[in-house]
Design an enzyme around this catalytic site. Structure first.
Site, PDB file in Angstrom:
ATOM      1  N   ASP A 191      44.784  69.860  22.502  1.00 51.70           N
ATOM      2  CA  ASP A 191      44.289  70.545  23.686  1.00 51.70           C
ATOM      3  C   ASP A 191      44.666  72.013  23.522  1.00 51.70           C
ATOM      4  O   ASP A 191      45.496  72.370  22.684  1.00 51.70           O
ATOM      5  CB  ASP A 191      44.891  69.947  24.971  1.00 51.70           C
ATOM      6  CG  ASP A 191      44.033  70.303  26.188  1.00 51.70           C
ATOM      7  OD1 ASP A 191      44.158  69.626  27.223  1.00 51.70           O
ATOM      8  OD2 ASP A 191      43.227  71.254  26.086  1.00 51.70           O
TER       9      ASP A 191
HETATM   10  C1  GLC Z   1      41.658  72.844  28.827  1.00 51.31           C
HETATM   11  C2  GLC Z   1      41.513  71.368  29.088  1.00 51.31           C
HETATM   12  C3  GLC Z   1      40.589  70.682  28.130  1.00 51.31           C
HETATM   13  C4  GLC Z   1      39.538  71.670  27.683  1.00 51.31           C
HETATM   14  C5  GLC Z   1      40.222  72.739  26.859  1.00 51.31           C
HETATM   15  C6  GLC Z   1      39.255  73.854  26.446  1.00 51.31           C
HETATM   16  O1  GLC Z   1      42.923  73.298  29.143  1.00 51.31           O
HETATM   17  O2  GLC Z   1      42.689  70.591  29.218  1.00 51.31           O
HETATM   18  O3  GLC Z   1      40.022  69.555  28.805  1.00 51.31           O
HETATM   19  O4  GLC Z   1      38.539  71.010  26.913  1.00 51.31           O
HETATM   20  O5  GLC Z   1      41.336  73.295  27.511  1.00 51.31           O
HETATM   21  O6  GLC Z   1      38.831  74.562  27.572  1.00 51.31           O
END
Ligand code: GLC
Length: 712
Positions: A235
Site C-alpha cells: 500500500d
Molecule cells: C491508499 C489506499 C489504497 C490506495 C492507495 C493508492 O492509501 O489505502 O487503497 O489504492 O493508497 O491511492
C-alpha cells in the site's frame, strides 16, 4: 506466450542492478520507471474500486486538471455485493477493466474486499461484506472481468485492514483459526478463482508484523501455502524497512512521498546489494514477478501488439453501471405496500440534502471524476417528467455557510437590479437556519401527495483515513424524519451510507430503501425502484445492528484503538455473532424485500458419488411482477466439537422468476462447506455428525430446513 519463463530470464539477464531497482519502486505516485532500453514500459497504476481515478502530477498531489480524465463512476463494492449477482460482478469488472485500459493504465487498485467487521470503519463502502464466502463469490468474477482487458486487478488490502484509525501503525491481533476461516478466504479466492495478477498488502500490522513486508503473510501464506506467482504490491506508504522489504515477498513499493529515489526499495536497497549485505537474487525474484505480470497483460512479449485498447465513458459502461445500481439497492421495509409510489400524482416533496448531494468526488482514494452523476432528485424528476410538481428542500443543515446564490451575473449586468444596494442579510444563527430548513420542508411536505426523504451519510463520514465516531445519523436527521412522519405517515425514507446507521424511527417509517454509493446512475435506479419501474432484488451483505453494543467487534473485540486492536470475537463476526446470540438487529444479513413474494417448497437432499450433498427445492414467484430472488443456503452444525457459529452461508444463487413462475433449484455442498479450521492439524477438517441445512431468504428467514448426516 511461448516459454514465458525463458523470456523473463532473457530480459532479466540483460538488466543492470540499477534497472532492476527501478522496477521495484514507484518513480511517481502511480507508476514505476520501466526500462526503456529494454522495451519495458513504466507500470501505470490507478485507483480504484469505483472507477479510474483522475490523473495526478507525478510528484505533487495535484490533479493534472485536463478534461480527458472524466470516467464512468461505478457503484461501490458494498453495492456490488448487495446484488448477490455473480454475473453482474463479472460485468462490473468488465467495465472497470475496459475503462482502466482505455485510460492507458495497466493496473487498477481494486477490488477492496476487507471484512466489514464494524459499522464504524470509514472505508466500509469500499468493501463488500461481513461474510467471506459472499466476498469470495463476488470478488472472483469481478477480477476476471477486469483482467479480460489485458490489465491487472490488485485485490486489497491484505490483511485485516478493518479500521482507519491509526491505520499505518495499529497492530491487529487475530488468531490463526479466525484468519483461516474469516480474513483469508476472500483473498485466497481472489487469487485462485479470480486469478488476480496482483494483491496489495495492508497498512496495518498483523500480529506484530507490517502486512506489506510480513514474512507470515507474504512469504509463508501467499507465496508458500497459496503458491502465488503474481505481484505483491505495498500500500502507498506501507513499507518501513529496507531489509524487511527485500527479504519479504513483496515486489513493488509504492508511497505517497515524492522522494522516489529514497524509497526503502530504491537507493537504500541498491546500496545494501552493492555492499553485499543483501543478495541480488532477492531483487531478481521481485523483478521476475513484475515481468510475469507485464507479460500476462501483454505490456511486453510477443503478444503486446495484440493488447486490447479498452475504452471509457461508453454508453454500454453506463448501462452496466445502472444495472448494478438497480440490483444493489435493498428494500429494507415496505409496510402497507407504500412502495412503489404512484406516478399519477400532482405533487411530490423530496426532502433531504442527499437528494441532491454529489458523492463521486469524495471518499479518499476511491474518489472519481465522474462524467456525470444522477442525484436522486434528478432521477425522480426525470422519471416523473414535467407534469408532476417535484419540490425539494434540504430538510437538515449540512453546512453552516450559505452558498452565495443571490448575486447573479445576468441581473447584475442588466443593471435593473443593483444587487449591491441590497442590505447584507442578517447572519442567522444555526438554530434559526435549522428552523427555517424545517419550515421549508414541512411546507412542501404538507402540500404534497407523496413525501420522500433522502438522507444518510456522505463521504464526509464514509471516507478513507477516518472512522465514524458512532452509528448515529448526523445533522439531526432522526428528528426531521420523525416530524415528516407526523406530516405524512407514508413518508418514504431513502438512506445513502456505506455502513449501518442507527434508525430510531425504523418502526415509525413504513418504507426504507437502502442505497450504498450507487455510482453515476444511482439517482436513476433509486427513482426506478421508488416508482416500480424496477422491482428491487438486492439483499444485505452485512447485518444492520441497532447499536454498537450488539456488534462483536465492540462488545467482545476492540475497535478503533490506536495501538493494538484485538479481534477477540474470533470467527464470531457479523451474523455469525448476531444470529448465534440471537441479537434483535434492525435487519439481518441476507435481508431484502421485493414488490412480489416468493415461496419455497419441496426440499430434497441426496448425495453424489463424491459424497457432496445435493440440495434441491423449488422457488415460486407468487406475485404479478417479475423479479429476482436470492436464495441462501446455511449450514448449521448440530453438535460441533468446537465453538462454531450457529450457521454459516455456504451457497447462494439469484434466480429470475416471471409472475407465477416456479423453478427447481439445485445447490451443491462440497465437504469443505461443513469444515472448520483446526489449528492443531493446521487444516480444515470436517466433524462427522448431523448438520441442519437451512434454505433461506435471509439468515433469519429460513424457509426450508432438513438434517443431513455427514461422515467425514
Ligand atoms: C491508499 C489506499 C489504497 C490506495 C492507495 C493508492 O492509501 O489505502 O487503497 O489504492 O493508497 O491511492
Amino acid at each position: 506466450m511461448s516459454e514465458p519463463n525463458k523470456y523473463i530470464e532473457d530480459l532479466l539477464s540483460q538488466m543492470t542492478l540499477e534497472e532492476k531497482i527501478d522496477m521495484i519502486h514507484g518513480s511517481a505516485f502511480f507508476h514505476t520507471k520501466g526500462v526503456e532500453r529494454l522495451g519495458i514500459p513504466p507500470l501505470m497504476t490507478s485507483d480504484g474500486p469505483m472507477g479510474v481515478r483522475a490523473d495526478f502530477e507525478d510528484d505533487r498531489w495535484v490533479n493534472i486538471g485536463t478534461s480527458d480524465d472524466y470516467v464512468t463512476y461505478m457503484p461501490c463494492n458494498s453495492a456490488v455485493a448487495s446484488t448477490w449477482n455473480t454475473e453482474l460482478a463479472y460485468a462490473f469488472g468488465d467495465v472497470l477493466g475496459e475503462e482502466t485500459r482505455g485510460r492507458g493504465k495497466d493496473m487498477i487498485l481494486a477490488p477492496g474486499i476487507n471484512i466489514k467487521r464494524s459499522p464504524l470503519c470509514g472505508r466500509n463502502f469500499e468493501y463488500m461484506s461481513e461474510d467471506p464466502y459472499l466476498i469470495a463469490e463476488m470478488a472472483a468474477p469481478l477480477i476476471r472481468g477486469i483482467q479480460k482487458h489485458d490489465v491487472s486487478a490488485c485485490v486489497k488490502h491484505f490483511a485485516c485492514n478493518a479500521q482507519e484509525t491509526e491505520r499505518l501503525w495499529v497492530d491487529t491481533e487475530v488468531d490463526e483459526r479466525t484468519l483461516q476461516e474469516i480474513y483469508y478466504p476472500g483473498f485466497k479466492a481472489a487469487l485462485d478463482k479470480g486469478n488476480s495478477y496482483a494483491i496489495m498488502g495492508a497498512y496495518n500490522l498483523l500480529n506484530g508484523e507490517h502486512c506489506c513486508t510480513s514474512k507470515k503473510l507474504m512469504n509463508q501464506v501467499v507465496r508458500g501455502e497459496w503458491n502465488y506467482d503474481g505481484a505483491i504490491v505495498s500500500d502507498w506508504g506501507g513499507v518501513h524497512d529496507t531489509v524487511l522489504a527485500a527479504e519479504s515477498e513483496m515486489d513493488l513499493e509504492m508511497d505517497v512521498r515524492p522522494d522516489f529515489e529514497e524509497y526503502f526499495m530504491a537507493s537504500p536497497l541498491l546500496e545494501k546489494v552493492k555492499n553485499g549485505e543483501l543478495s541480488e537474487e532477492l531483487i531478481d525474484k521481485k523483478v521476475r514477478n513484475l515481468l510475469r505480470l507485464m507479460l500476462r497483460i501483454k505490456m511486453i512479449g510477443e503478444e503486446k501488439e495484440s493488447r486490447k485498447a479498452g475504452s471509457y465513458n461508453t454508453w454500454a459502461h453506463q448501462k452496466t453501471t445502472l444495472d448494478v445500481a438497480r440490483e444493489g439497492l435493498v428494500l429494507l421495509k415496505n409496510e402497507d405496500n407504500v412502495l412503489p409510489l404512484k406516478k399519477n400524482v400532482k405533487k411530490v416533496a423530496v426532502i433531504g440534502y442527499n437528494a441532491t448531494n454529489i458523492h463521486s468526488n469524495g471518499g479518499g482514494s476511491s474518489e472519481i471524476k465522474a462524467l456525470y452523476e444522477i442525484s436522486p432528485l434528478m432521477g425522480i424528476k426525470k422519471l416523473l417528467g414535467g407534469n408532476v410538481k417535484v419540490s425539494y428542500a434540504p430538510g437538515y443543515v449540512v453546512s453552516e455557510k450559505e452558498e452565495a446564490r443571490e448575486v447573479n451575473w445576468q441581473s447584475d449586468s442588466t443593471q435593473y437590479f443593483n444587487s449591491k444596494s441590497e442590505e447584507t442579510k442578517k447572519q442567522e444563527t444555526l438554530e434559526e437556519k435549522k428552523e427555517r430548513f424545517w419550515k421549508e420542508a414541512k411546507a412542501i411536505a404538507q402540500d404534497a401527495d407523496e413525501v420522500i426523504f433522502v438522507g444518510g451519510l456522505s463521504h464526509d463520514f464514509d471516507t478513507e483515513g477516518a472512522d465514524r465516531a458512532g452509528m448515529e445519523l448526523p445533522y439531526g436527521q432522526d428528528e426531521i424524519i420523525e416530524k415528516l412522519c407526523d406530516v405524512n405517515p407514508n413518508t418514504v425514507v431513502v438512506m445513502f451510507a456505506g455502513s449501518p446507521v442507527k434508525m430510531p424511527w425504523k418502526e415509525r417509517v413504513k418504507a426504507i430503501l437502502w442505497s450504498y454509493y450507487s455510482g453515476m446512475e444511482g439517482g436513476t435506479a433509486i427513482a426506478e425502484v421508488l416508482y416500480g419501474d424496477v422491482n428491487p432484488s438486492g439483499k444485505l451483505a452485512e447485518t444492520m445492528p441497532k447499536s454498537l453494543e450488539q456488534c462483536s467487534a465492540h462488545s467482545i473485540g476492540t475497535f478503533g484503538n490506536k495501538d493494538v486492536v484485538k479481534f477477540s470475537e474470533g470467527v464470531m463476526v457479523g451474523y455469525r455473532h448476531y444470529d448465534t446470540v440471537g441479537a434483535e438487529v434492525h435487519f439481518p444479513f441476507g435481508h431484502g424485500l421485493s414488490y412480489t413474494t416468493y415461496s419455497y417448497s419441496g426440499l430434497e437432499i441426496k448425495k453424489n458419488t463424491q459424497n457432496d450433498v445435493i440440495v434441491s427445492f423449488s422457488v415460486k414467484n407468487e406475485g404479478q411482477l417479475a423479479g429476482k430472488e436470492i436464495v441462501q443456503l446455511y449450514v448449521a452444525p448440530k453438535a460441533p466439537s468446537v465453538e462454531r457459529p450457529i450457521h454459516e452461508l455456504k451457497v447462494f444463487t439469484k434466480v429470475a422468476l416471471e409472475p407465477q413462475e416456479s423453478k427447481e433449484i439445485s445447490l451443491i455442498l462440497s465437504g469443505e462447506a461443513f469444515s472448520y479450521y483446526n489449528v492443531e492439524q493446521k487444516a480444515f477438517v470436517v466433524d462427522s455428525g448431523i448438520y441442519e441445512l437451512q434454505v433461506g431468504a435471509s439468515s433469519r428467514d429460513i424457509r426450508l430446513r432438513m438434517e443431513v448426516e455427514v461422515n467425514a
